[in-house]
Design an enzyme around this catalytic site. Structure first.
Site, PDB file in Angstrom:
ATOM      1  N   HIS A 211       2.928   6.491  -4.698  1.00 40.57           N
ATOM      2  CA  HIS A 211       1.624   6.221  -4.081  1.00 40.57           C
ATOM      3  C   HIS A 211       1.765   6.254  -2.548  1.00 40.57           C
ATOM      4  CE1 HIS A 211      -2.313   4.758  -3.492  1.00 40.57           C
ATOM      5  NE2 HIS A 211      -2.121   3.459  -3.663  1.00 40.57           N
TER       6      HIS A 211
ATOM      7  N   GLU B 101      -0.371  11.775  -3.228  1.00 34.14           N
ATOM      8  CA  GLU B 101       0.581  11.180  -4.159  1.00 34.14           C
ATOM      9  C   GLU B 101       1.019  12.155  -5.244  1.00 34.14           C
ATOM     10  OE1 GLU B 101      -1.285   7.620  -5.695  1.00 34.14           O
ATOM     11  OE2 GLU B 101      -2.703   7.651  -4.015  1.00 34.14           O
TER      12      GLU B 101
END
Length: 314
Positions: free
Chosen positions: A182, A287
């Site tokens: 992330h 991501e």
């Protein structure tokens, strides 16, 4: 004795060859213990034991490449807003950060892993492991697993993260999970930022009930909130900072088939407690992930996901 031999015998010895370094820090008020990887050229990275989260990745000129909110909260049960959290075994919308799983709010331990390929001597690296879920995490059955992460910093500043997930259930049960690196990247101005490499691809728009569309633009640019998952993505995605004339490239393998792109923009940023109202202008999340594609492992099976980040000026 000849002049040549005198000159040779009195010549200064060559400078010592400098090697990459690994330094473990003491607990402090920013997430506890960490490990700092450094290269002689000036590149560095810092990884917290809390969440195995990379919270800094710097160029040879000590310019920070990752975004970390000034309002970030460090320590259980809070996820840290910024850096590179690891989302496992769940993944939900950004506003529901607790739904991203327990890996990012757990304390990992240092554990050298001989099953990883041996790194070359010019790399600084660290191995971390998580074997258990927190007792108060009820959203995933009580599976037995081993979750390992190796972070290594190359001599030219490339940052490589390799994750291994192994099913060690003794009851014969498979388990299914989702995963994402992330990554929050620092940018000079979100309006002068563009994402390249996703043109022509299908994506699910999380702002429009997860409906699927096709991206027809030459590059992703930002003028409002954006929350998308791109499907069947290529191995390289570029984040171009037009004002800084800098490109960060995500190099990923096929086990991470999707790319999540997110920026909350003004309205949502103001509603996120651990993000400054104006900080959305200096960050973008891009991501490498497997979040629309679930991963299923049977006992003794293992999944490996790798991303390598590189940065250059143009």
């Amino acid at each position: 004795m000849s002049a040549e031999s005198v000159s040779s015998s009195t010549a200064a010895p060559p400078p010592p060859v400098r090697s990459p370094t690994i330094r473990f820090t003491a607990p402090d008020n920013r997430g506890g213990r960490s490990v700092i990887l450094s290269q002689p050229g000036g590149y560095s990275a810092e990884i917290l034991f809390y969440g195995a989260q990379v919270v800094s990745w710097k160029t040879e000129h000590e310019q920070e490449l990752l975004f970390l909110s000034e309002k970030a909260v460090y320590g259980p049960p809070h996820p840290i807003r910024g850096g590179i959290p690891i989302c496992f075994p769940k993944f939900f919308d950004e506003e529901n950060m607790e739904g991203h799983g327990f890996a990012r709010i757990a304390e990992w331990i240092f554990s050298p892993d001989t099953a990883f390929y041996p790194p070359t001597p010019d790399k600084a690296y660290v191995d971390l492991v998580l074997r258990h879920k927190p007792d108060d995490f009820q959203d995933w059955p009580n599976h037995k697993f081993v979750l390992r992460l190796r972070v290594n910093l190359g001599p030219t500043g490339d940052l490589t993260m390799t994750t291994r997930v192994k099913n060690v259930n003794t009851n014969g049960e498979p388990f299914t999970f989702k995963f994402a690196y992330h990554s929050y990247f620092s940018v000079s101005n979100i309006r002068a930022t563009q994402i390249e490499g996703l043109q022509g691809l299908d994506y699910r728009d999380y702002l429009k009930d997860h409906n699927q569309f096709t991206d027809e633009a030459d590059a992703i640019t930002f003028g409002d909130e954006l929350d998308r998952v791109y499907l069947n993505t290529p191995h390289e995605i570029c984040i171009r900072d037009v004002e800084l004339r800098r490109t960060i490239t995500i190099h990923k393998d096929a086990t991470l088939p999707e790319i999540v792109v997110w920026n909350p923009w003004e309205v949502d940023a103001s509603s996120i407690a651990d993000l400054g109202d104006q900080e959305y202008k200096q960050m973008v999340c891009v991501e490498a992930a497997a979040v629309e594609t679930e991963i299923t492992l049977y006992p003794n099976e293992e999944w490996i996901g790798t991303q390598r980040l590189s940065a250059k000026e143009y």
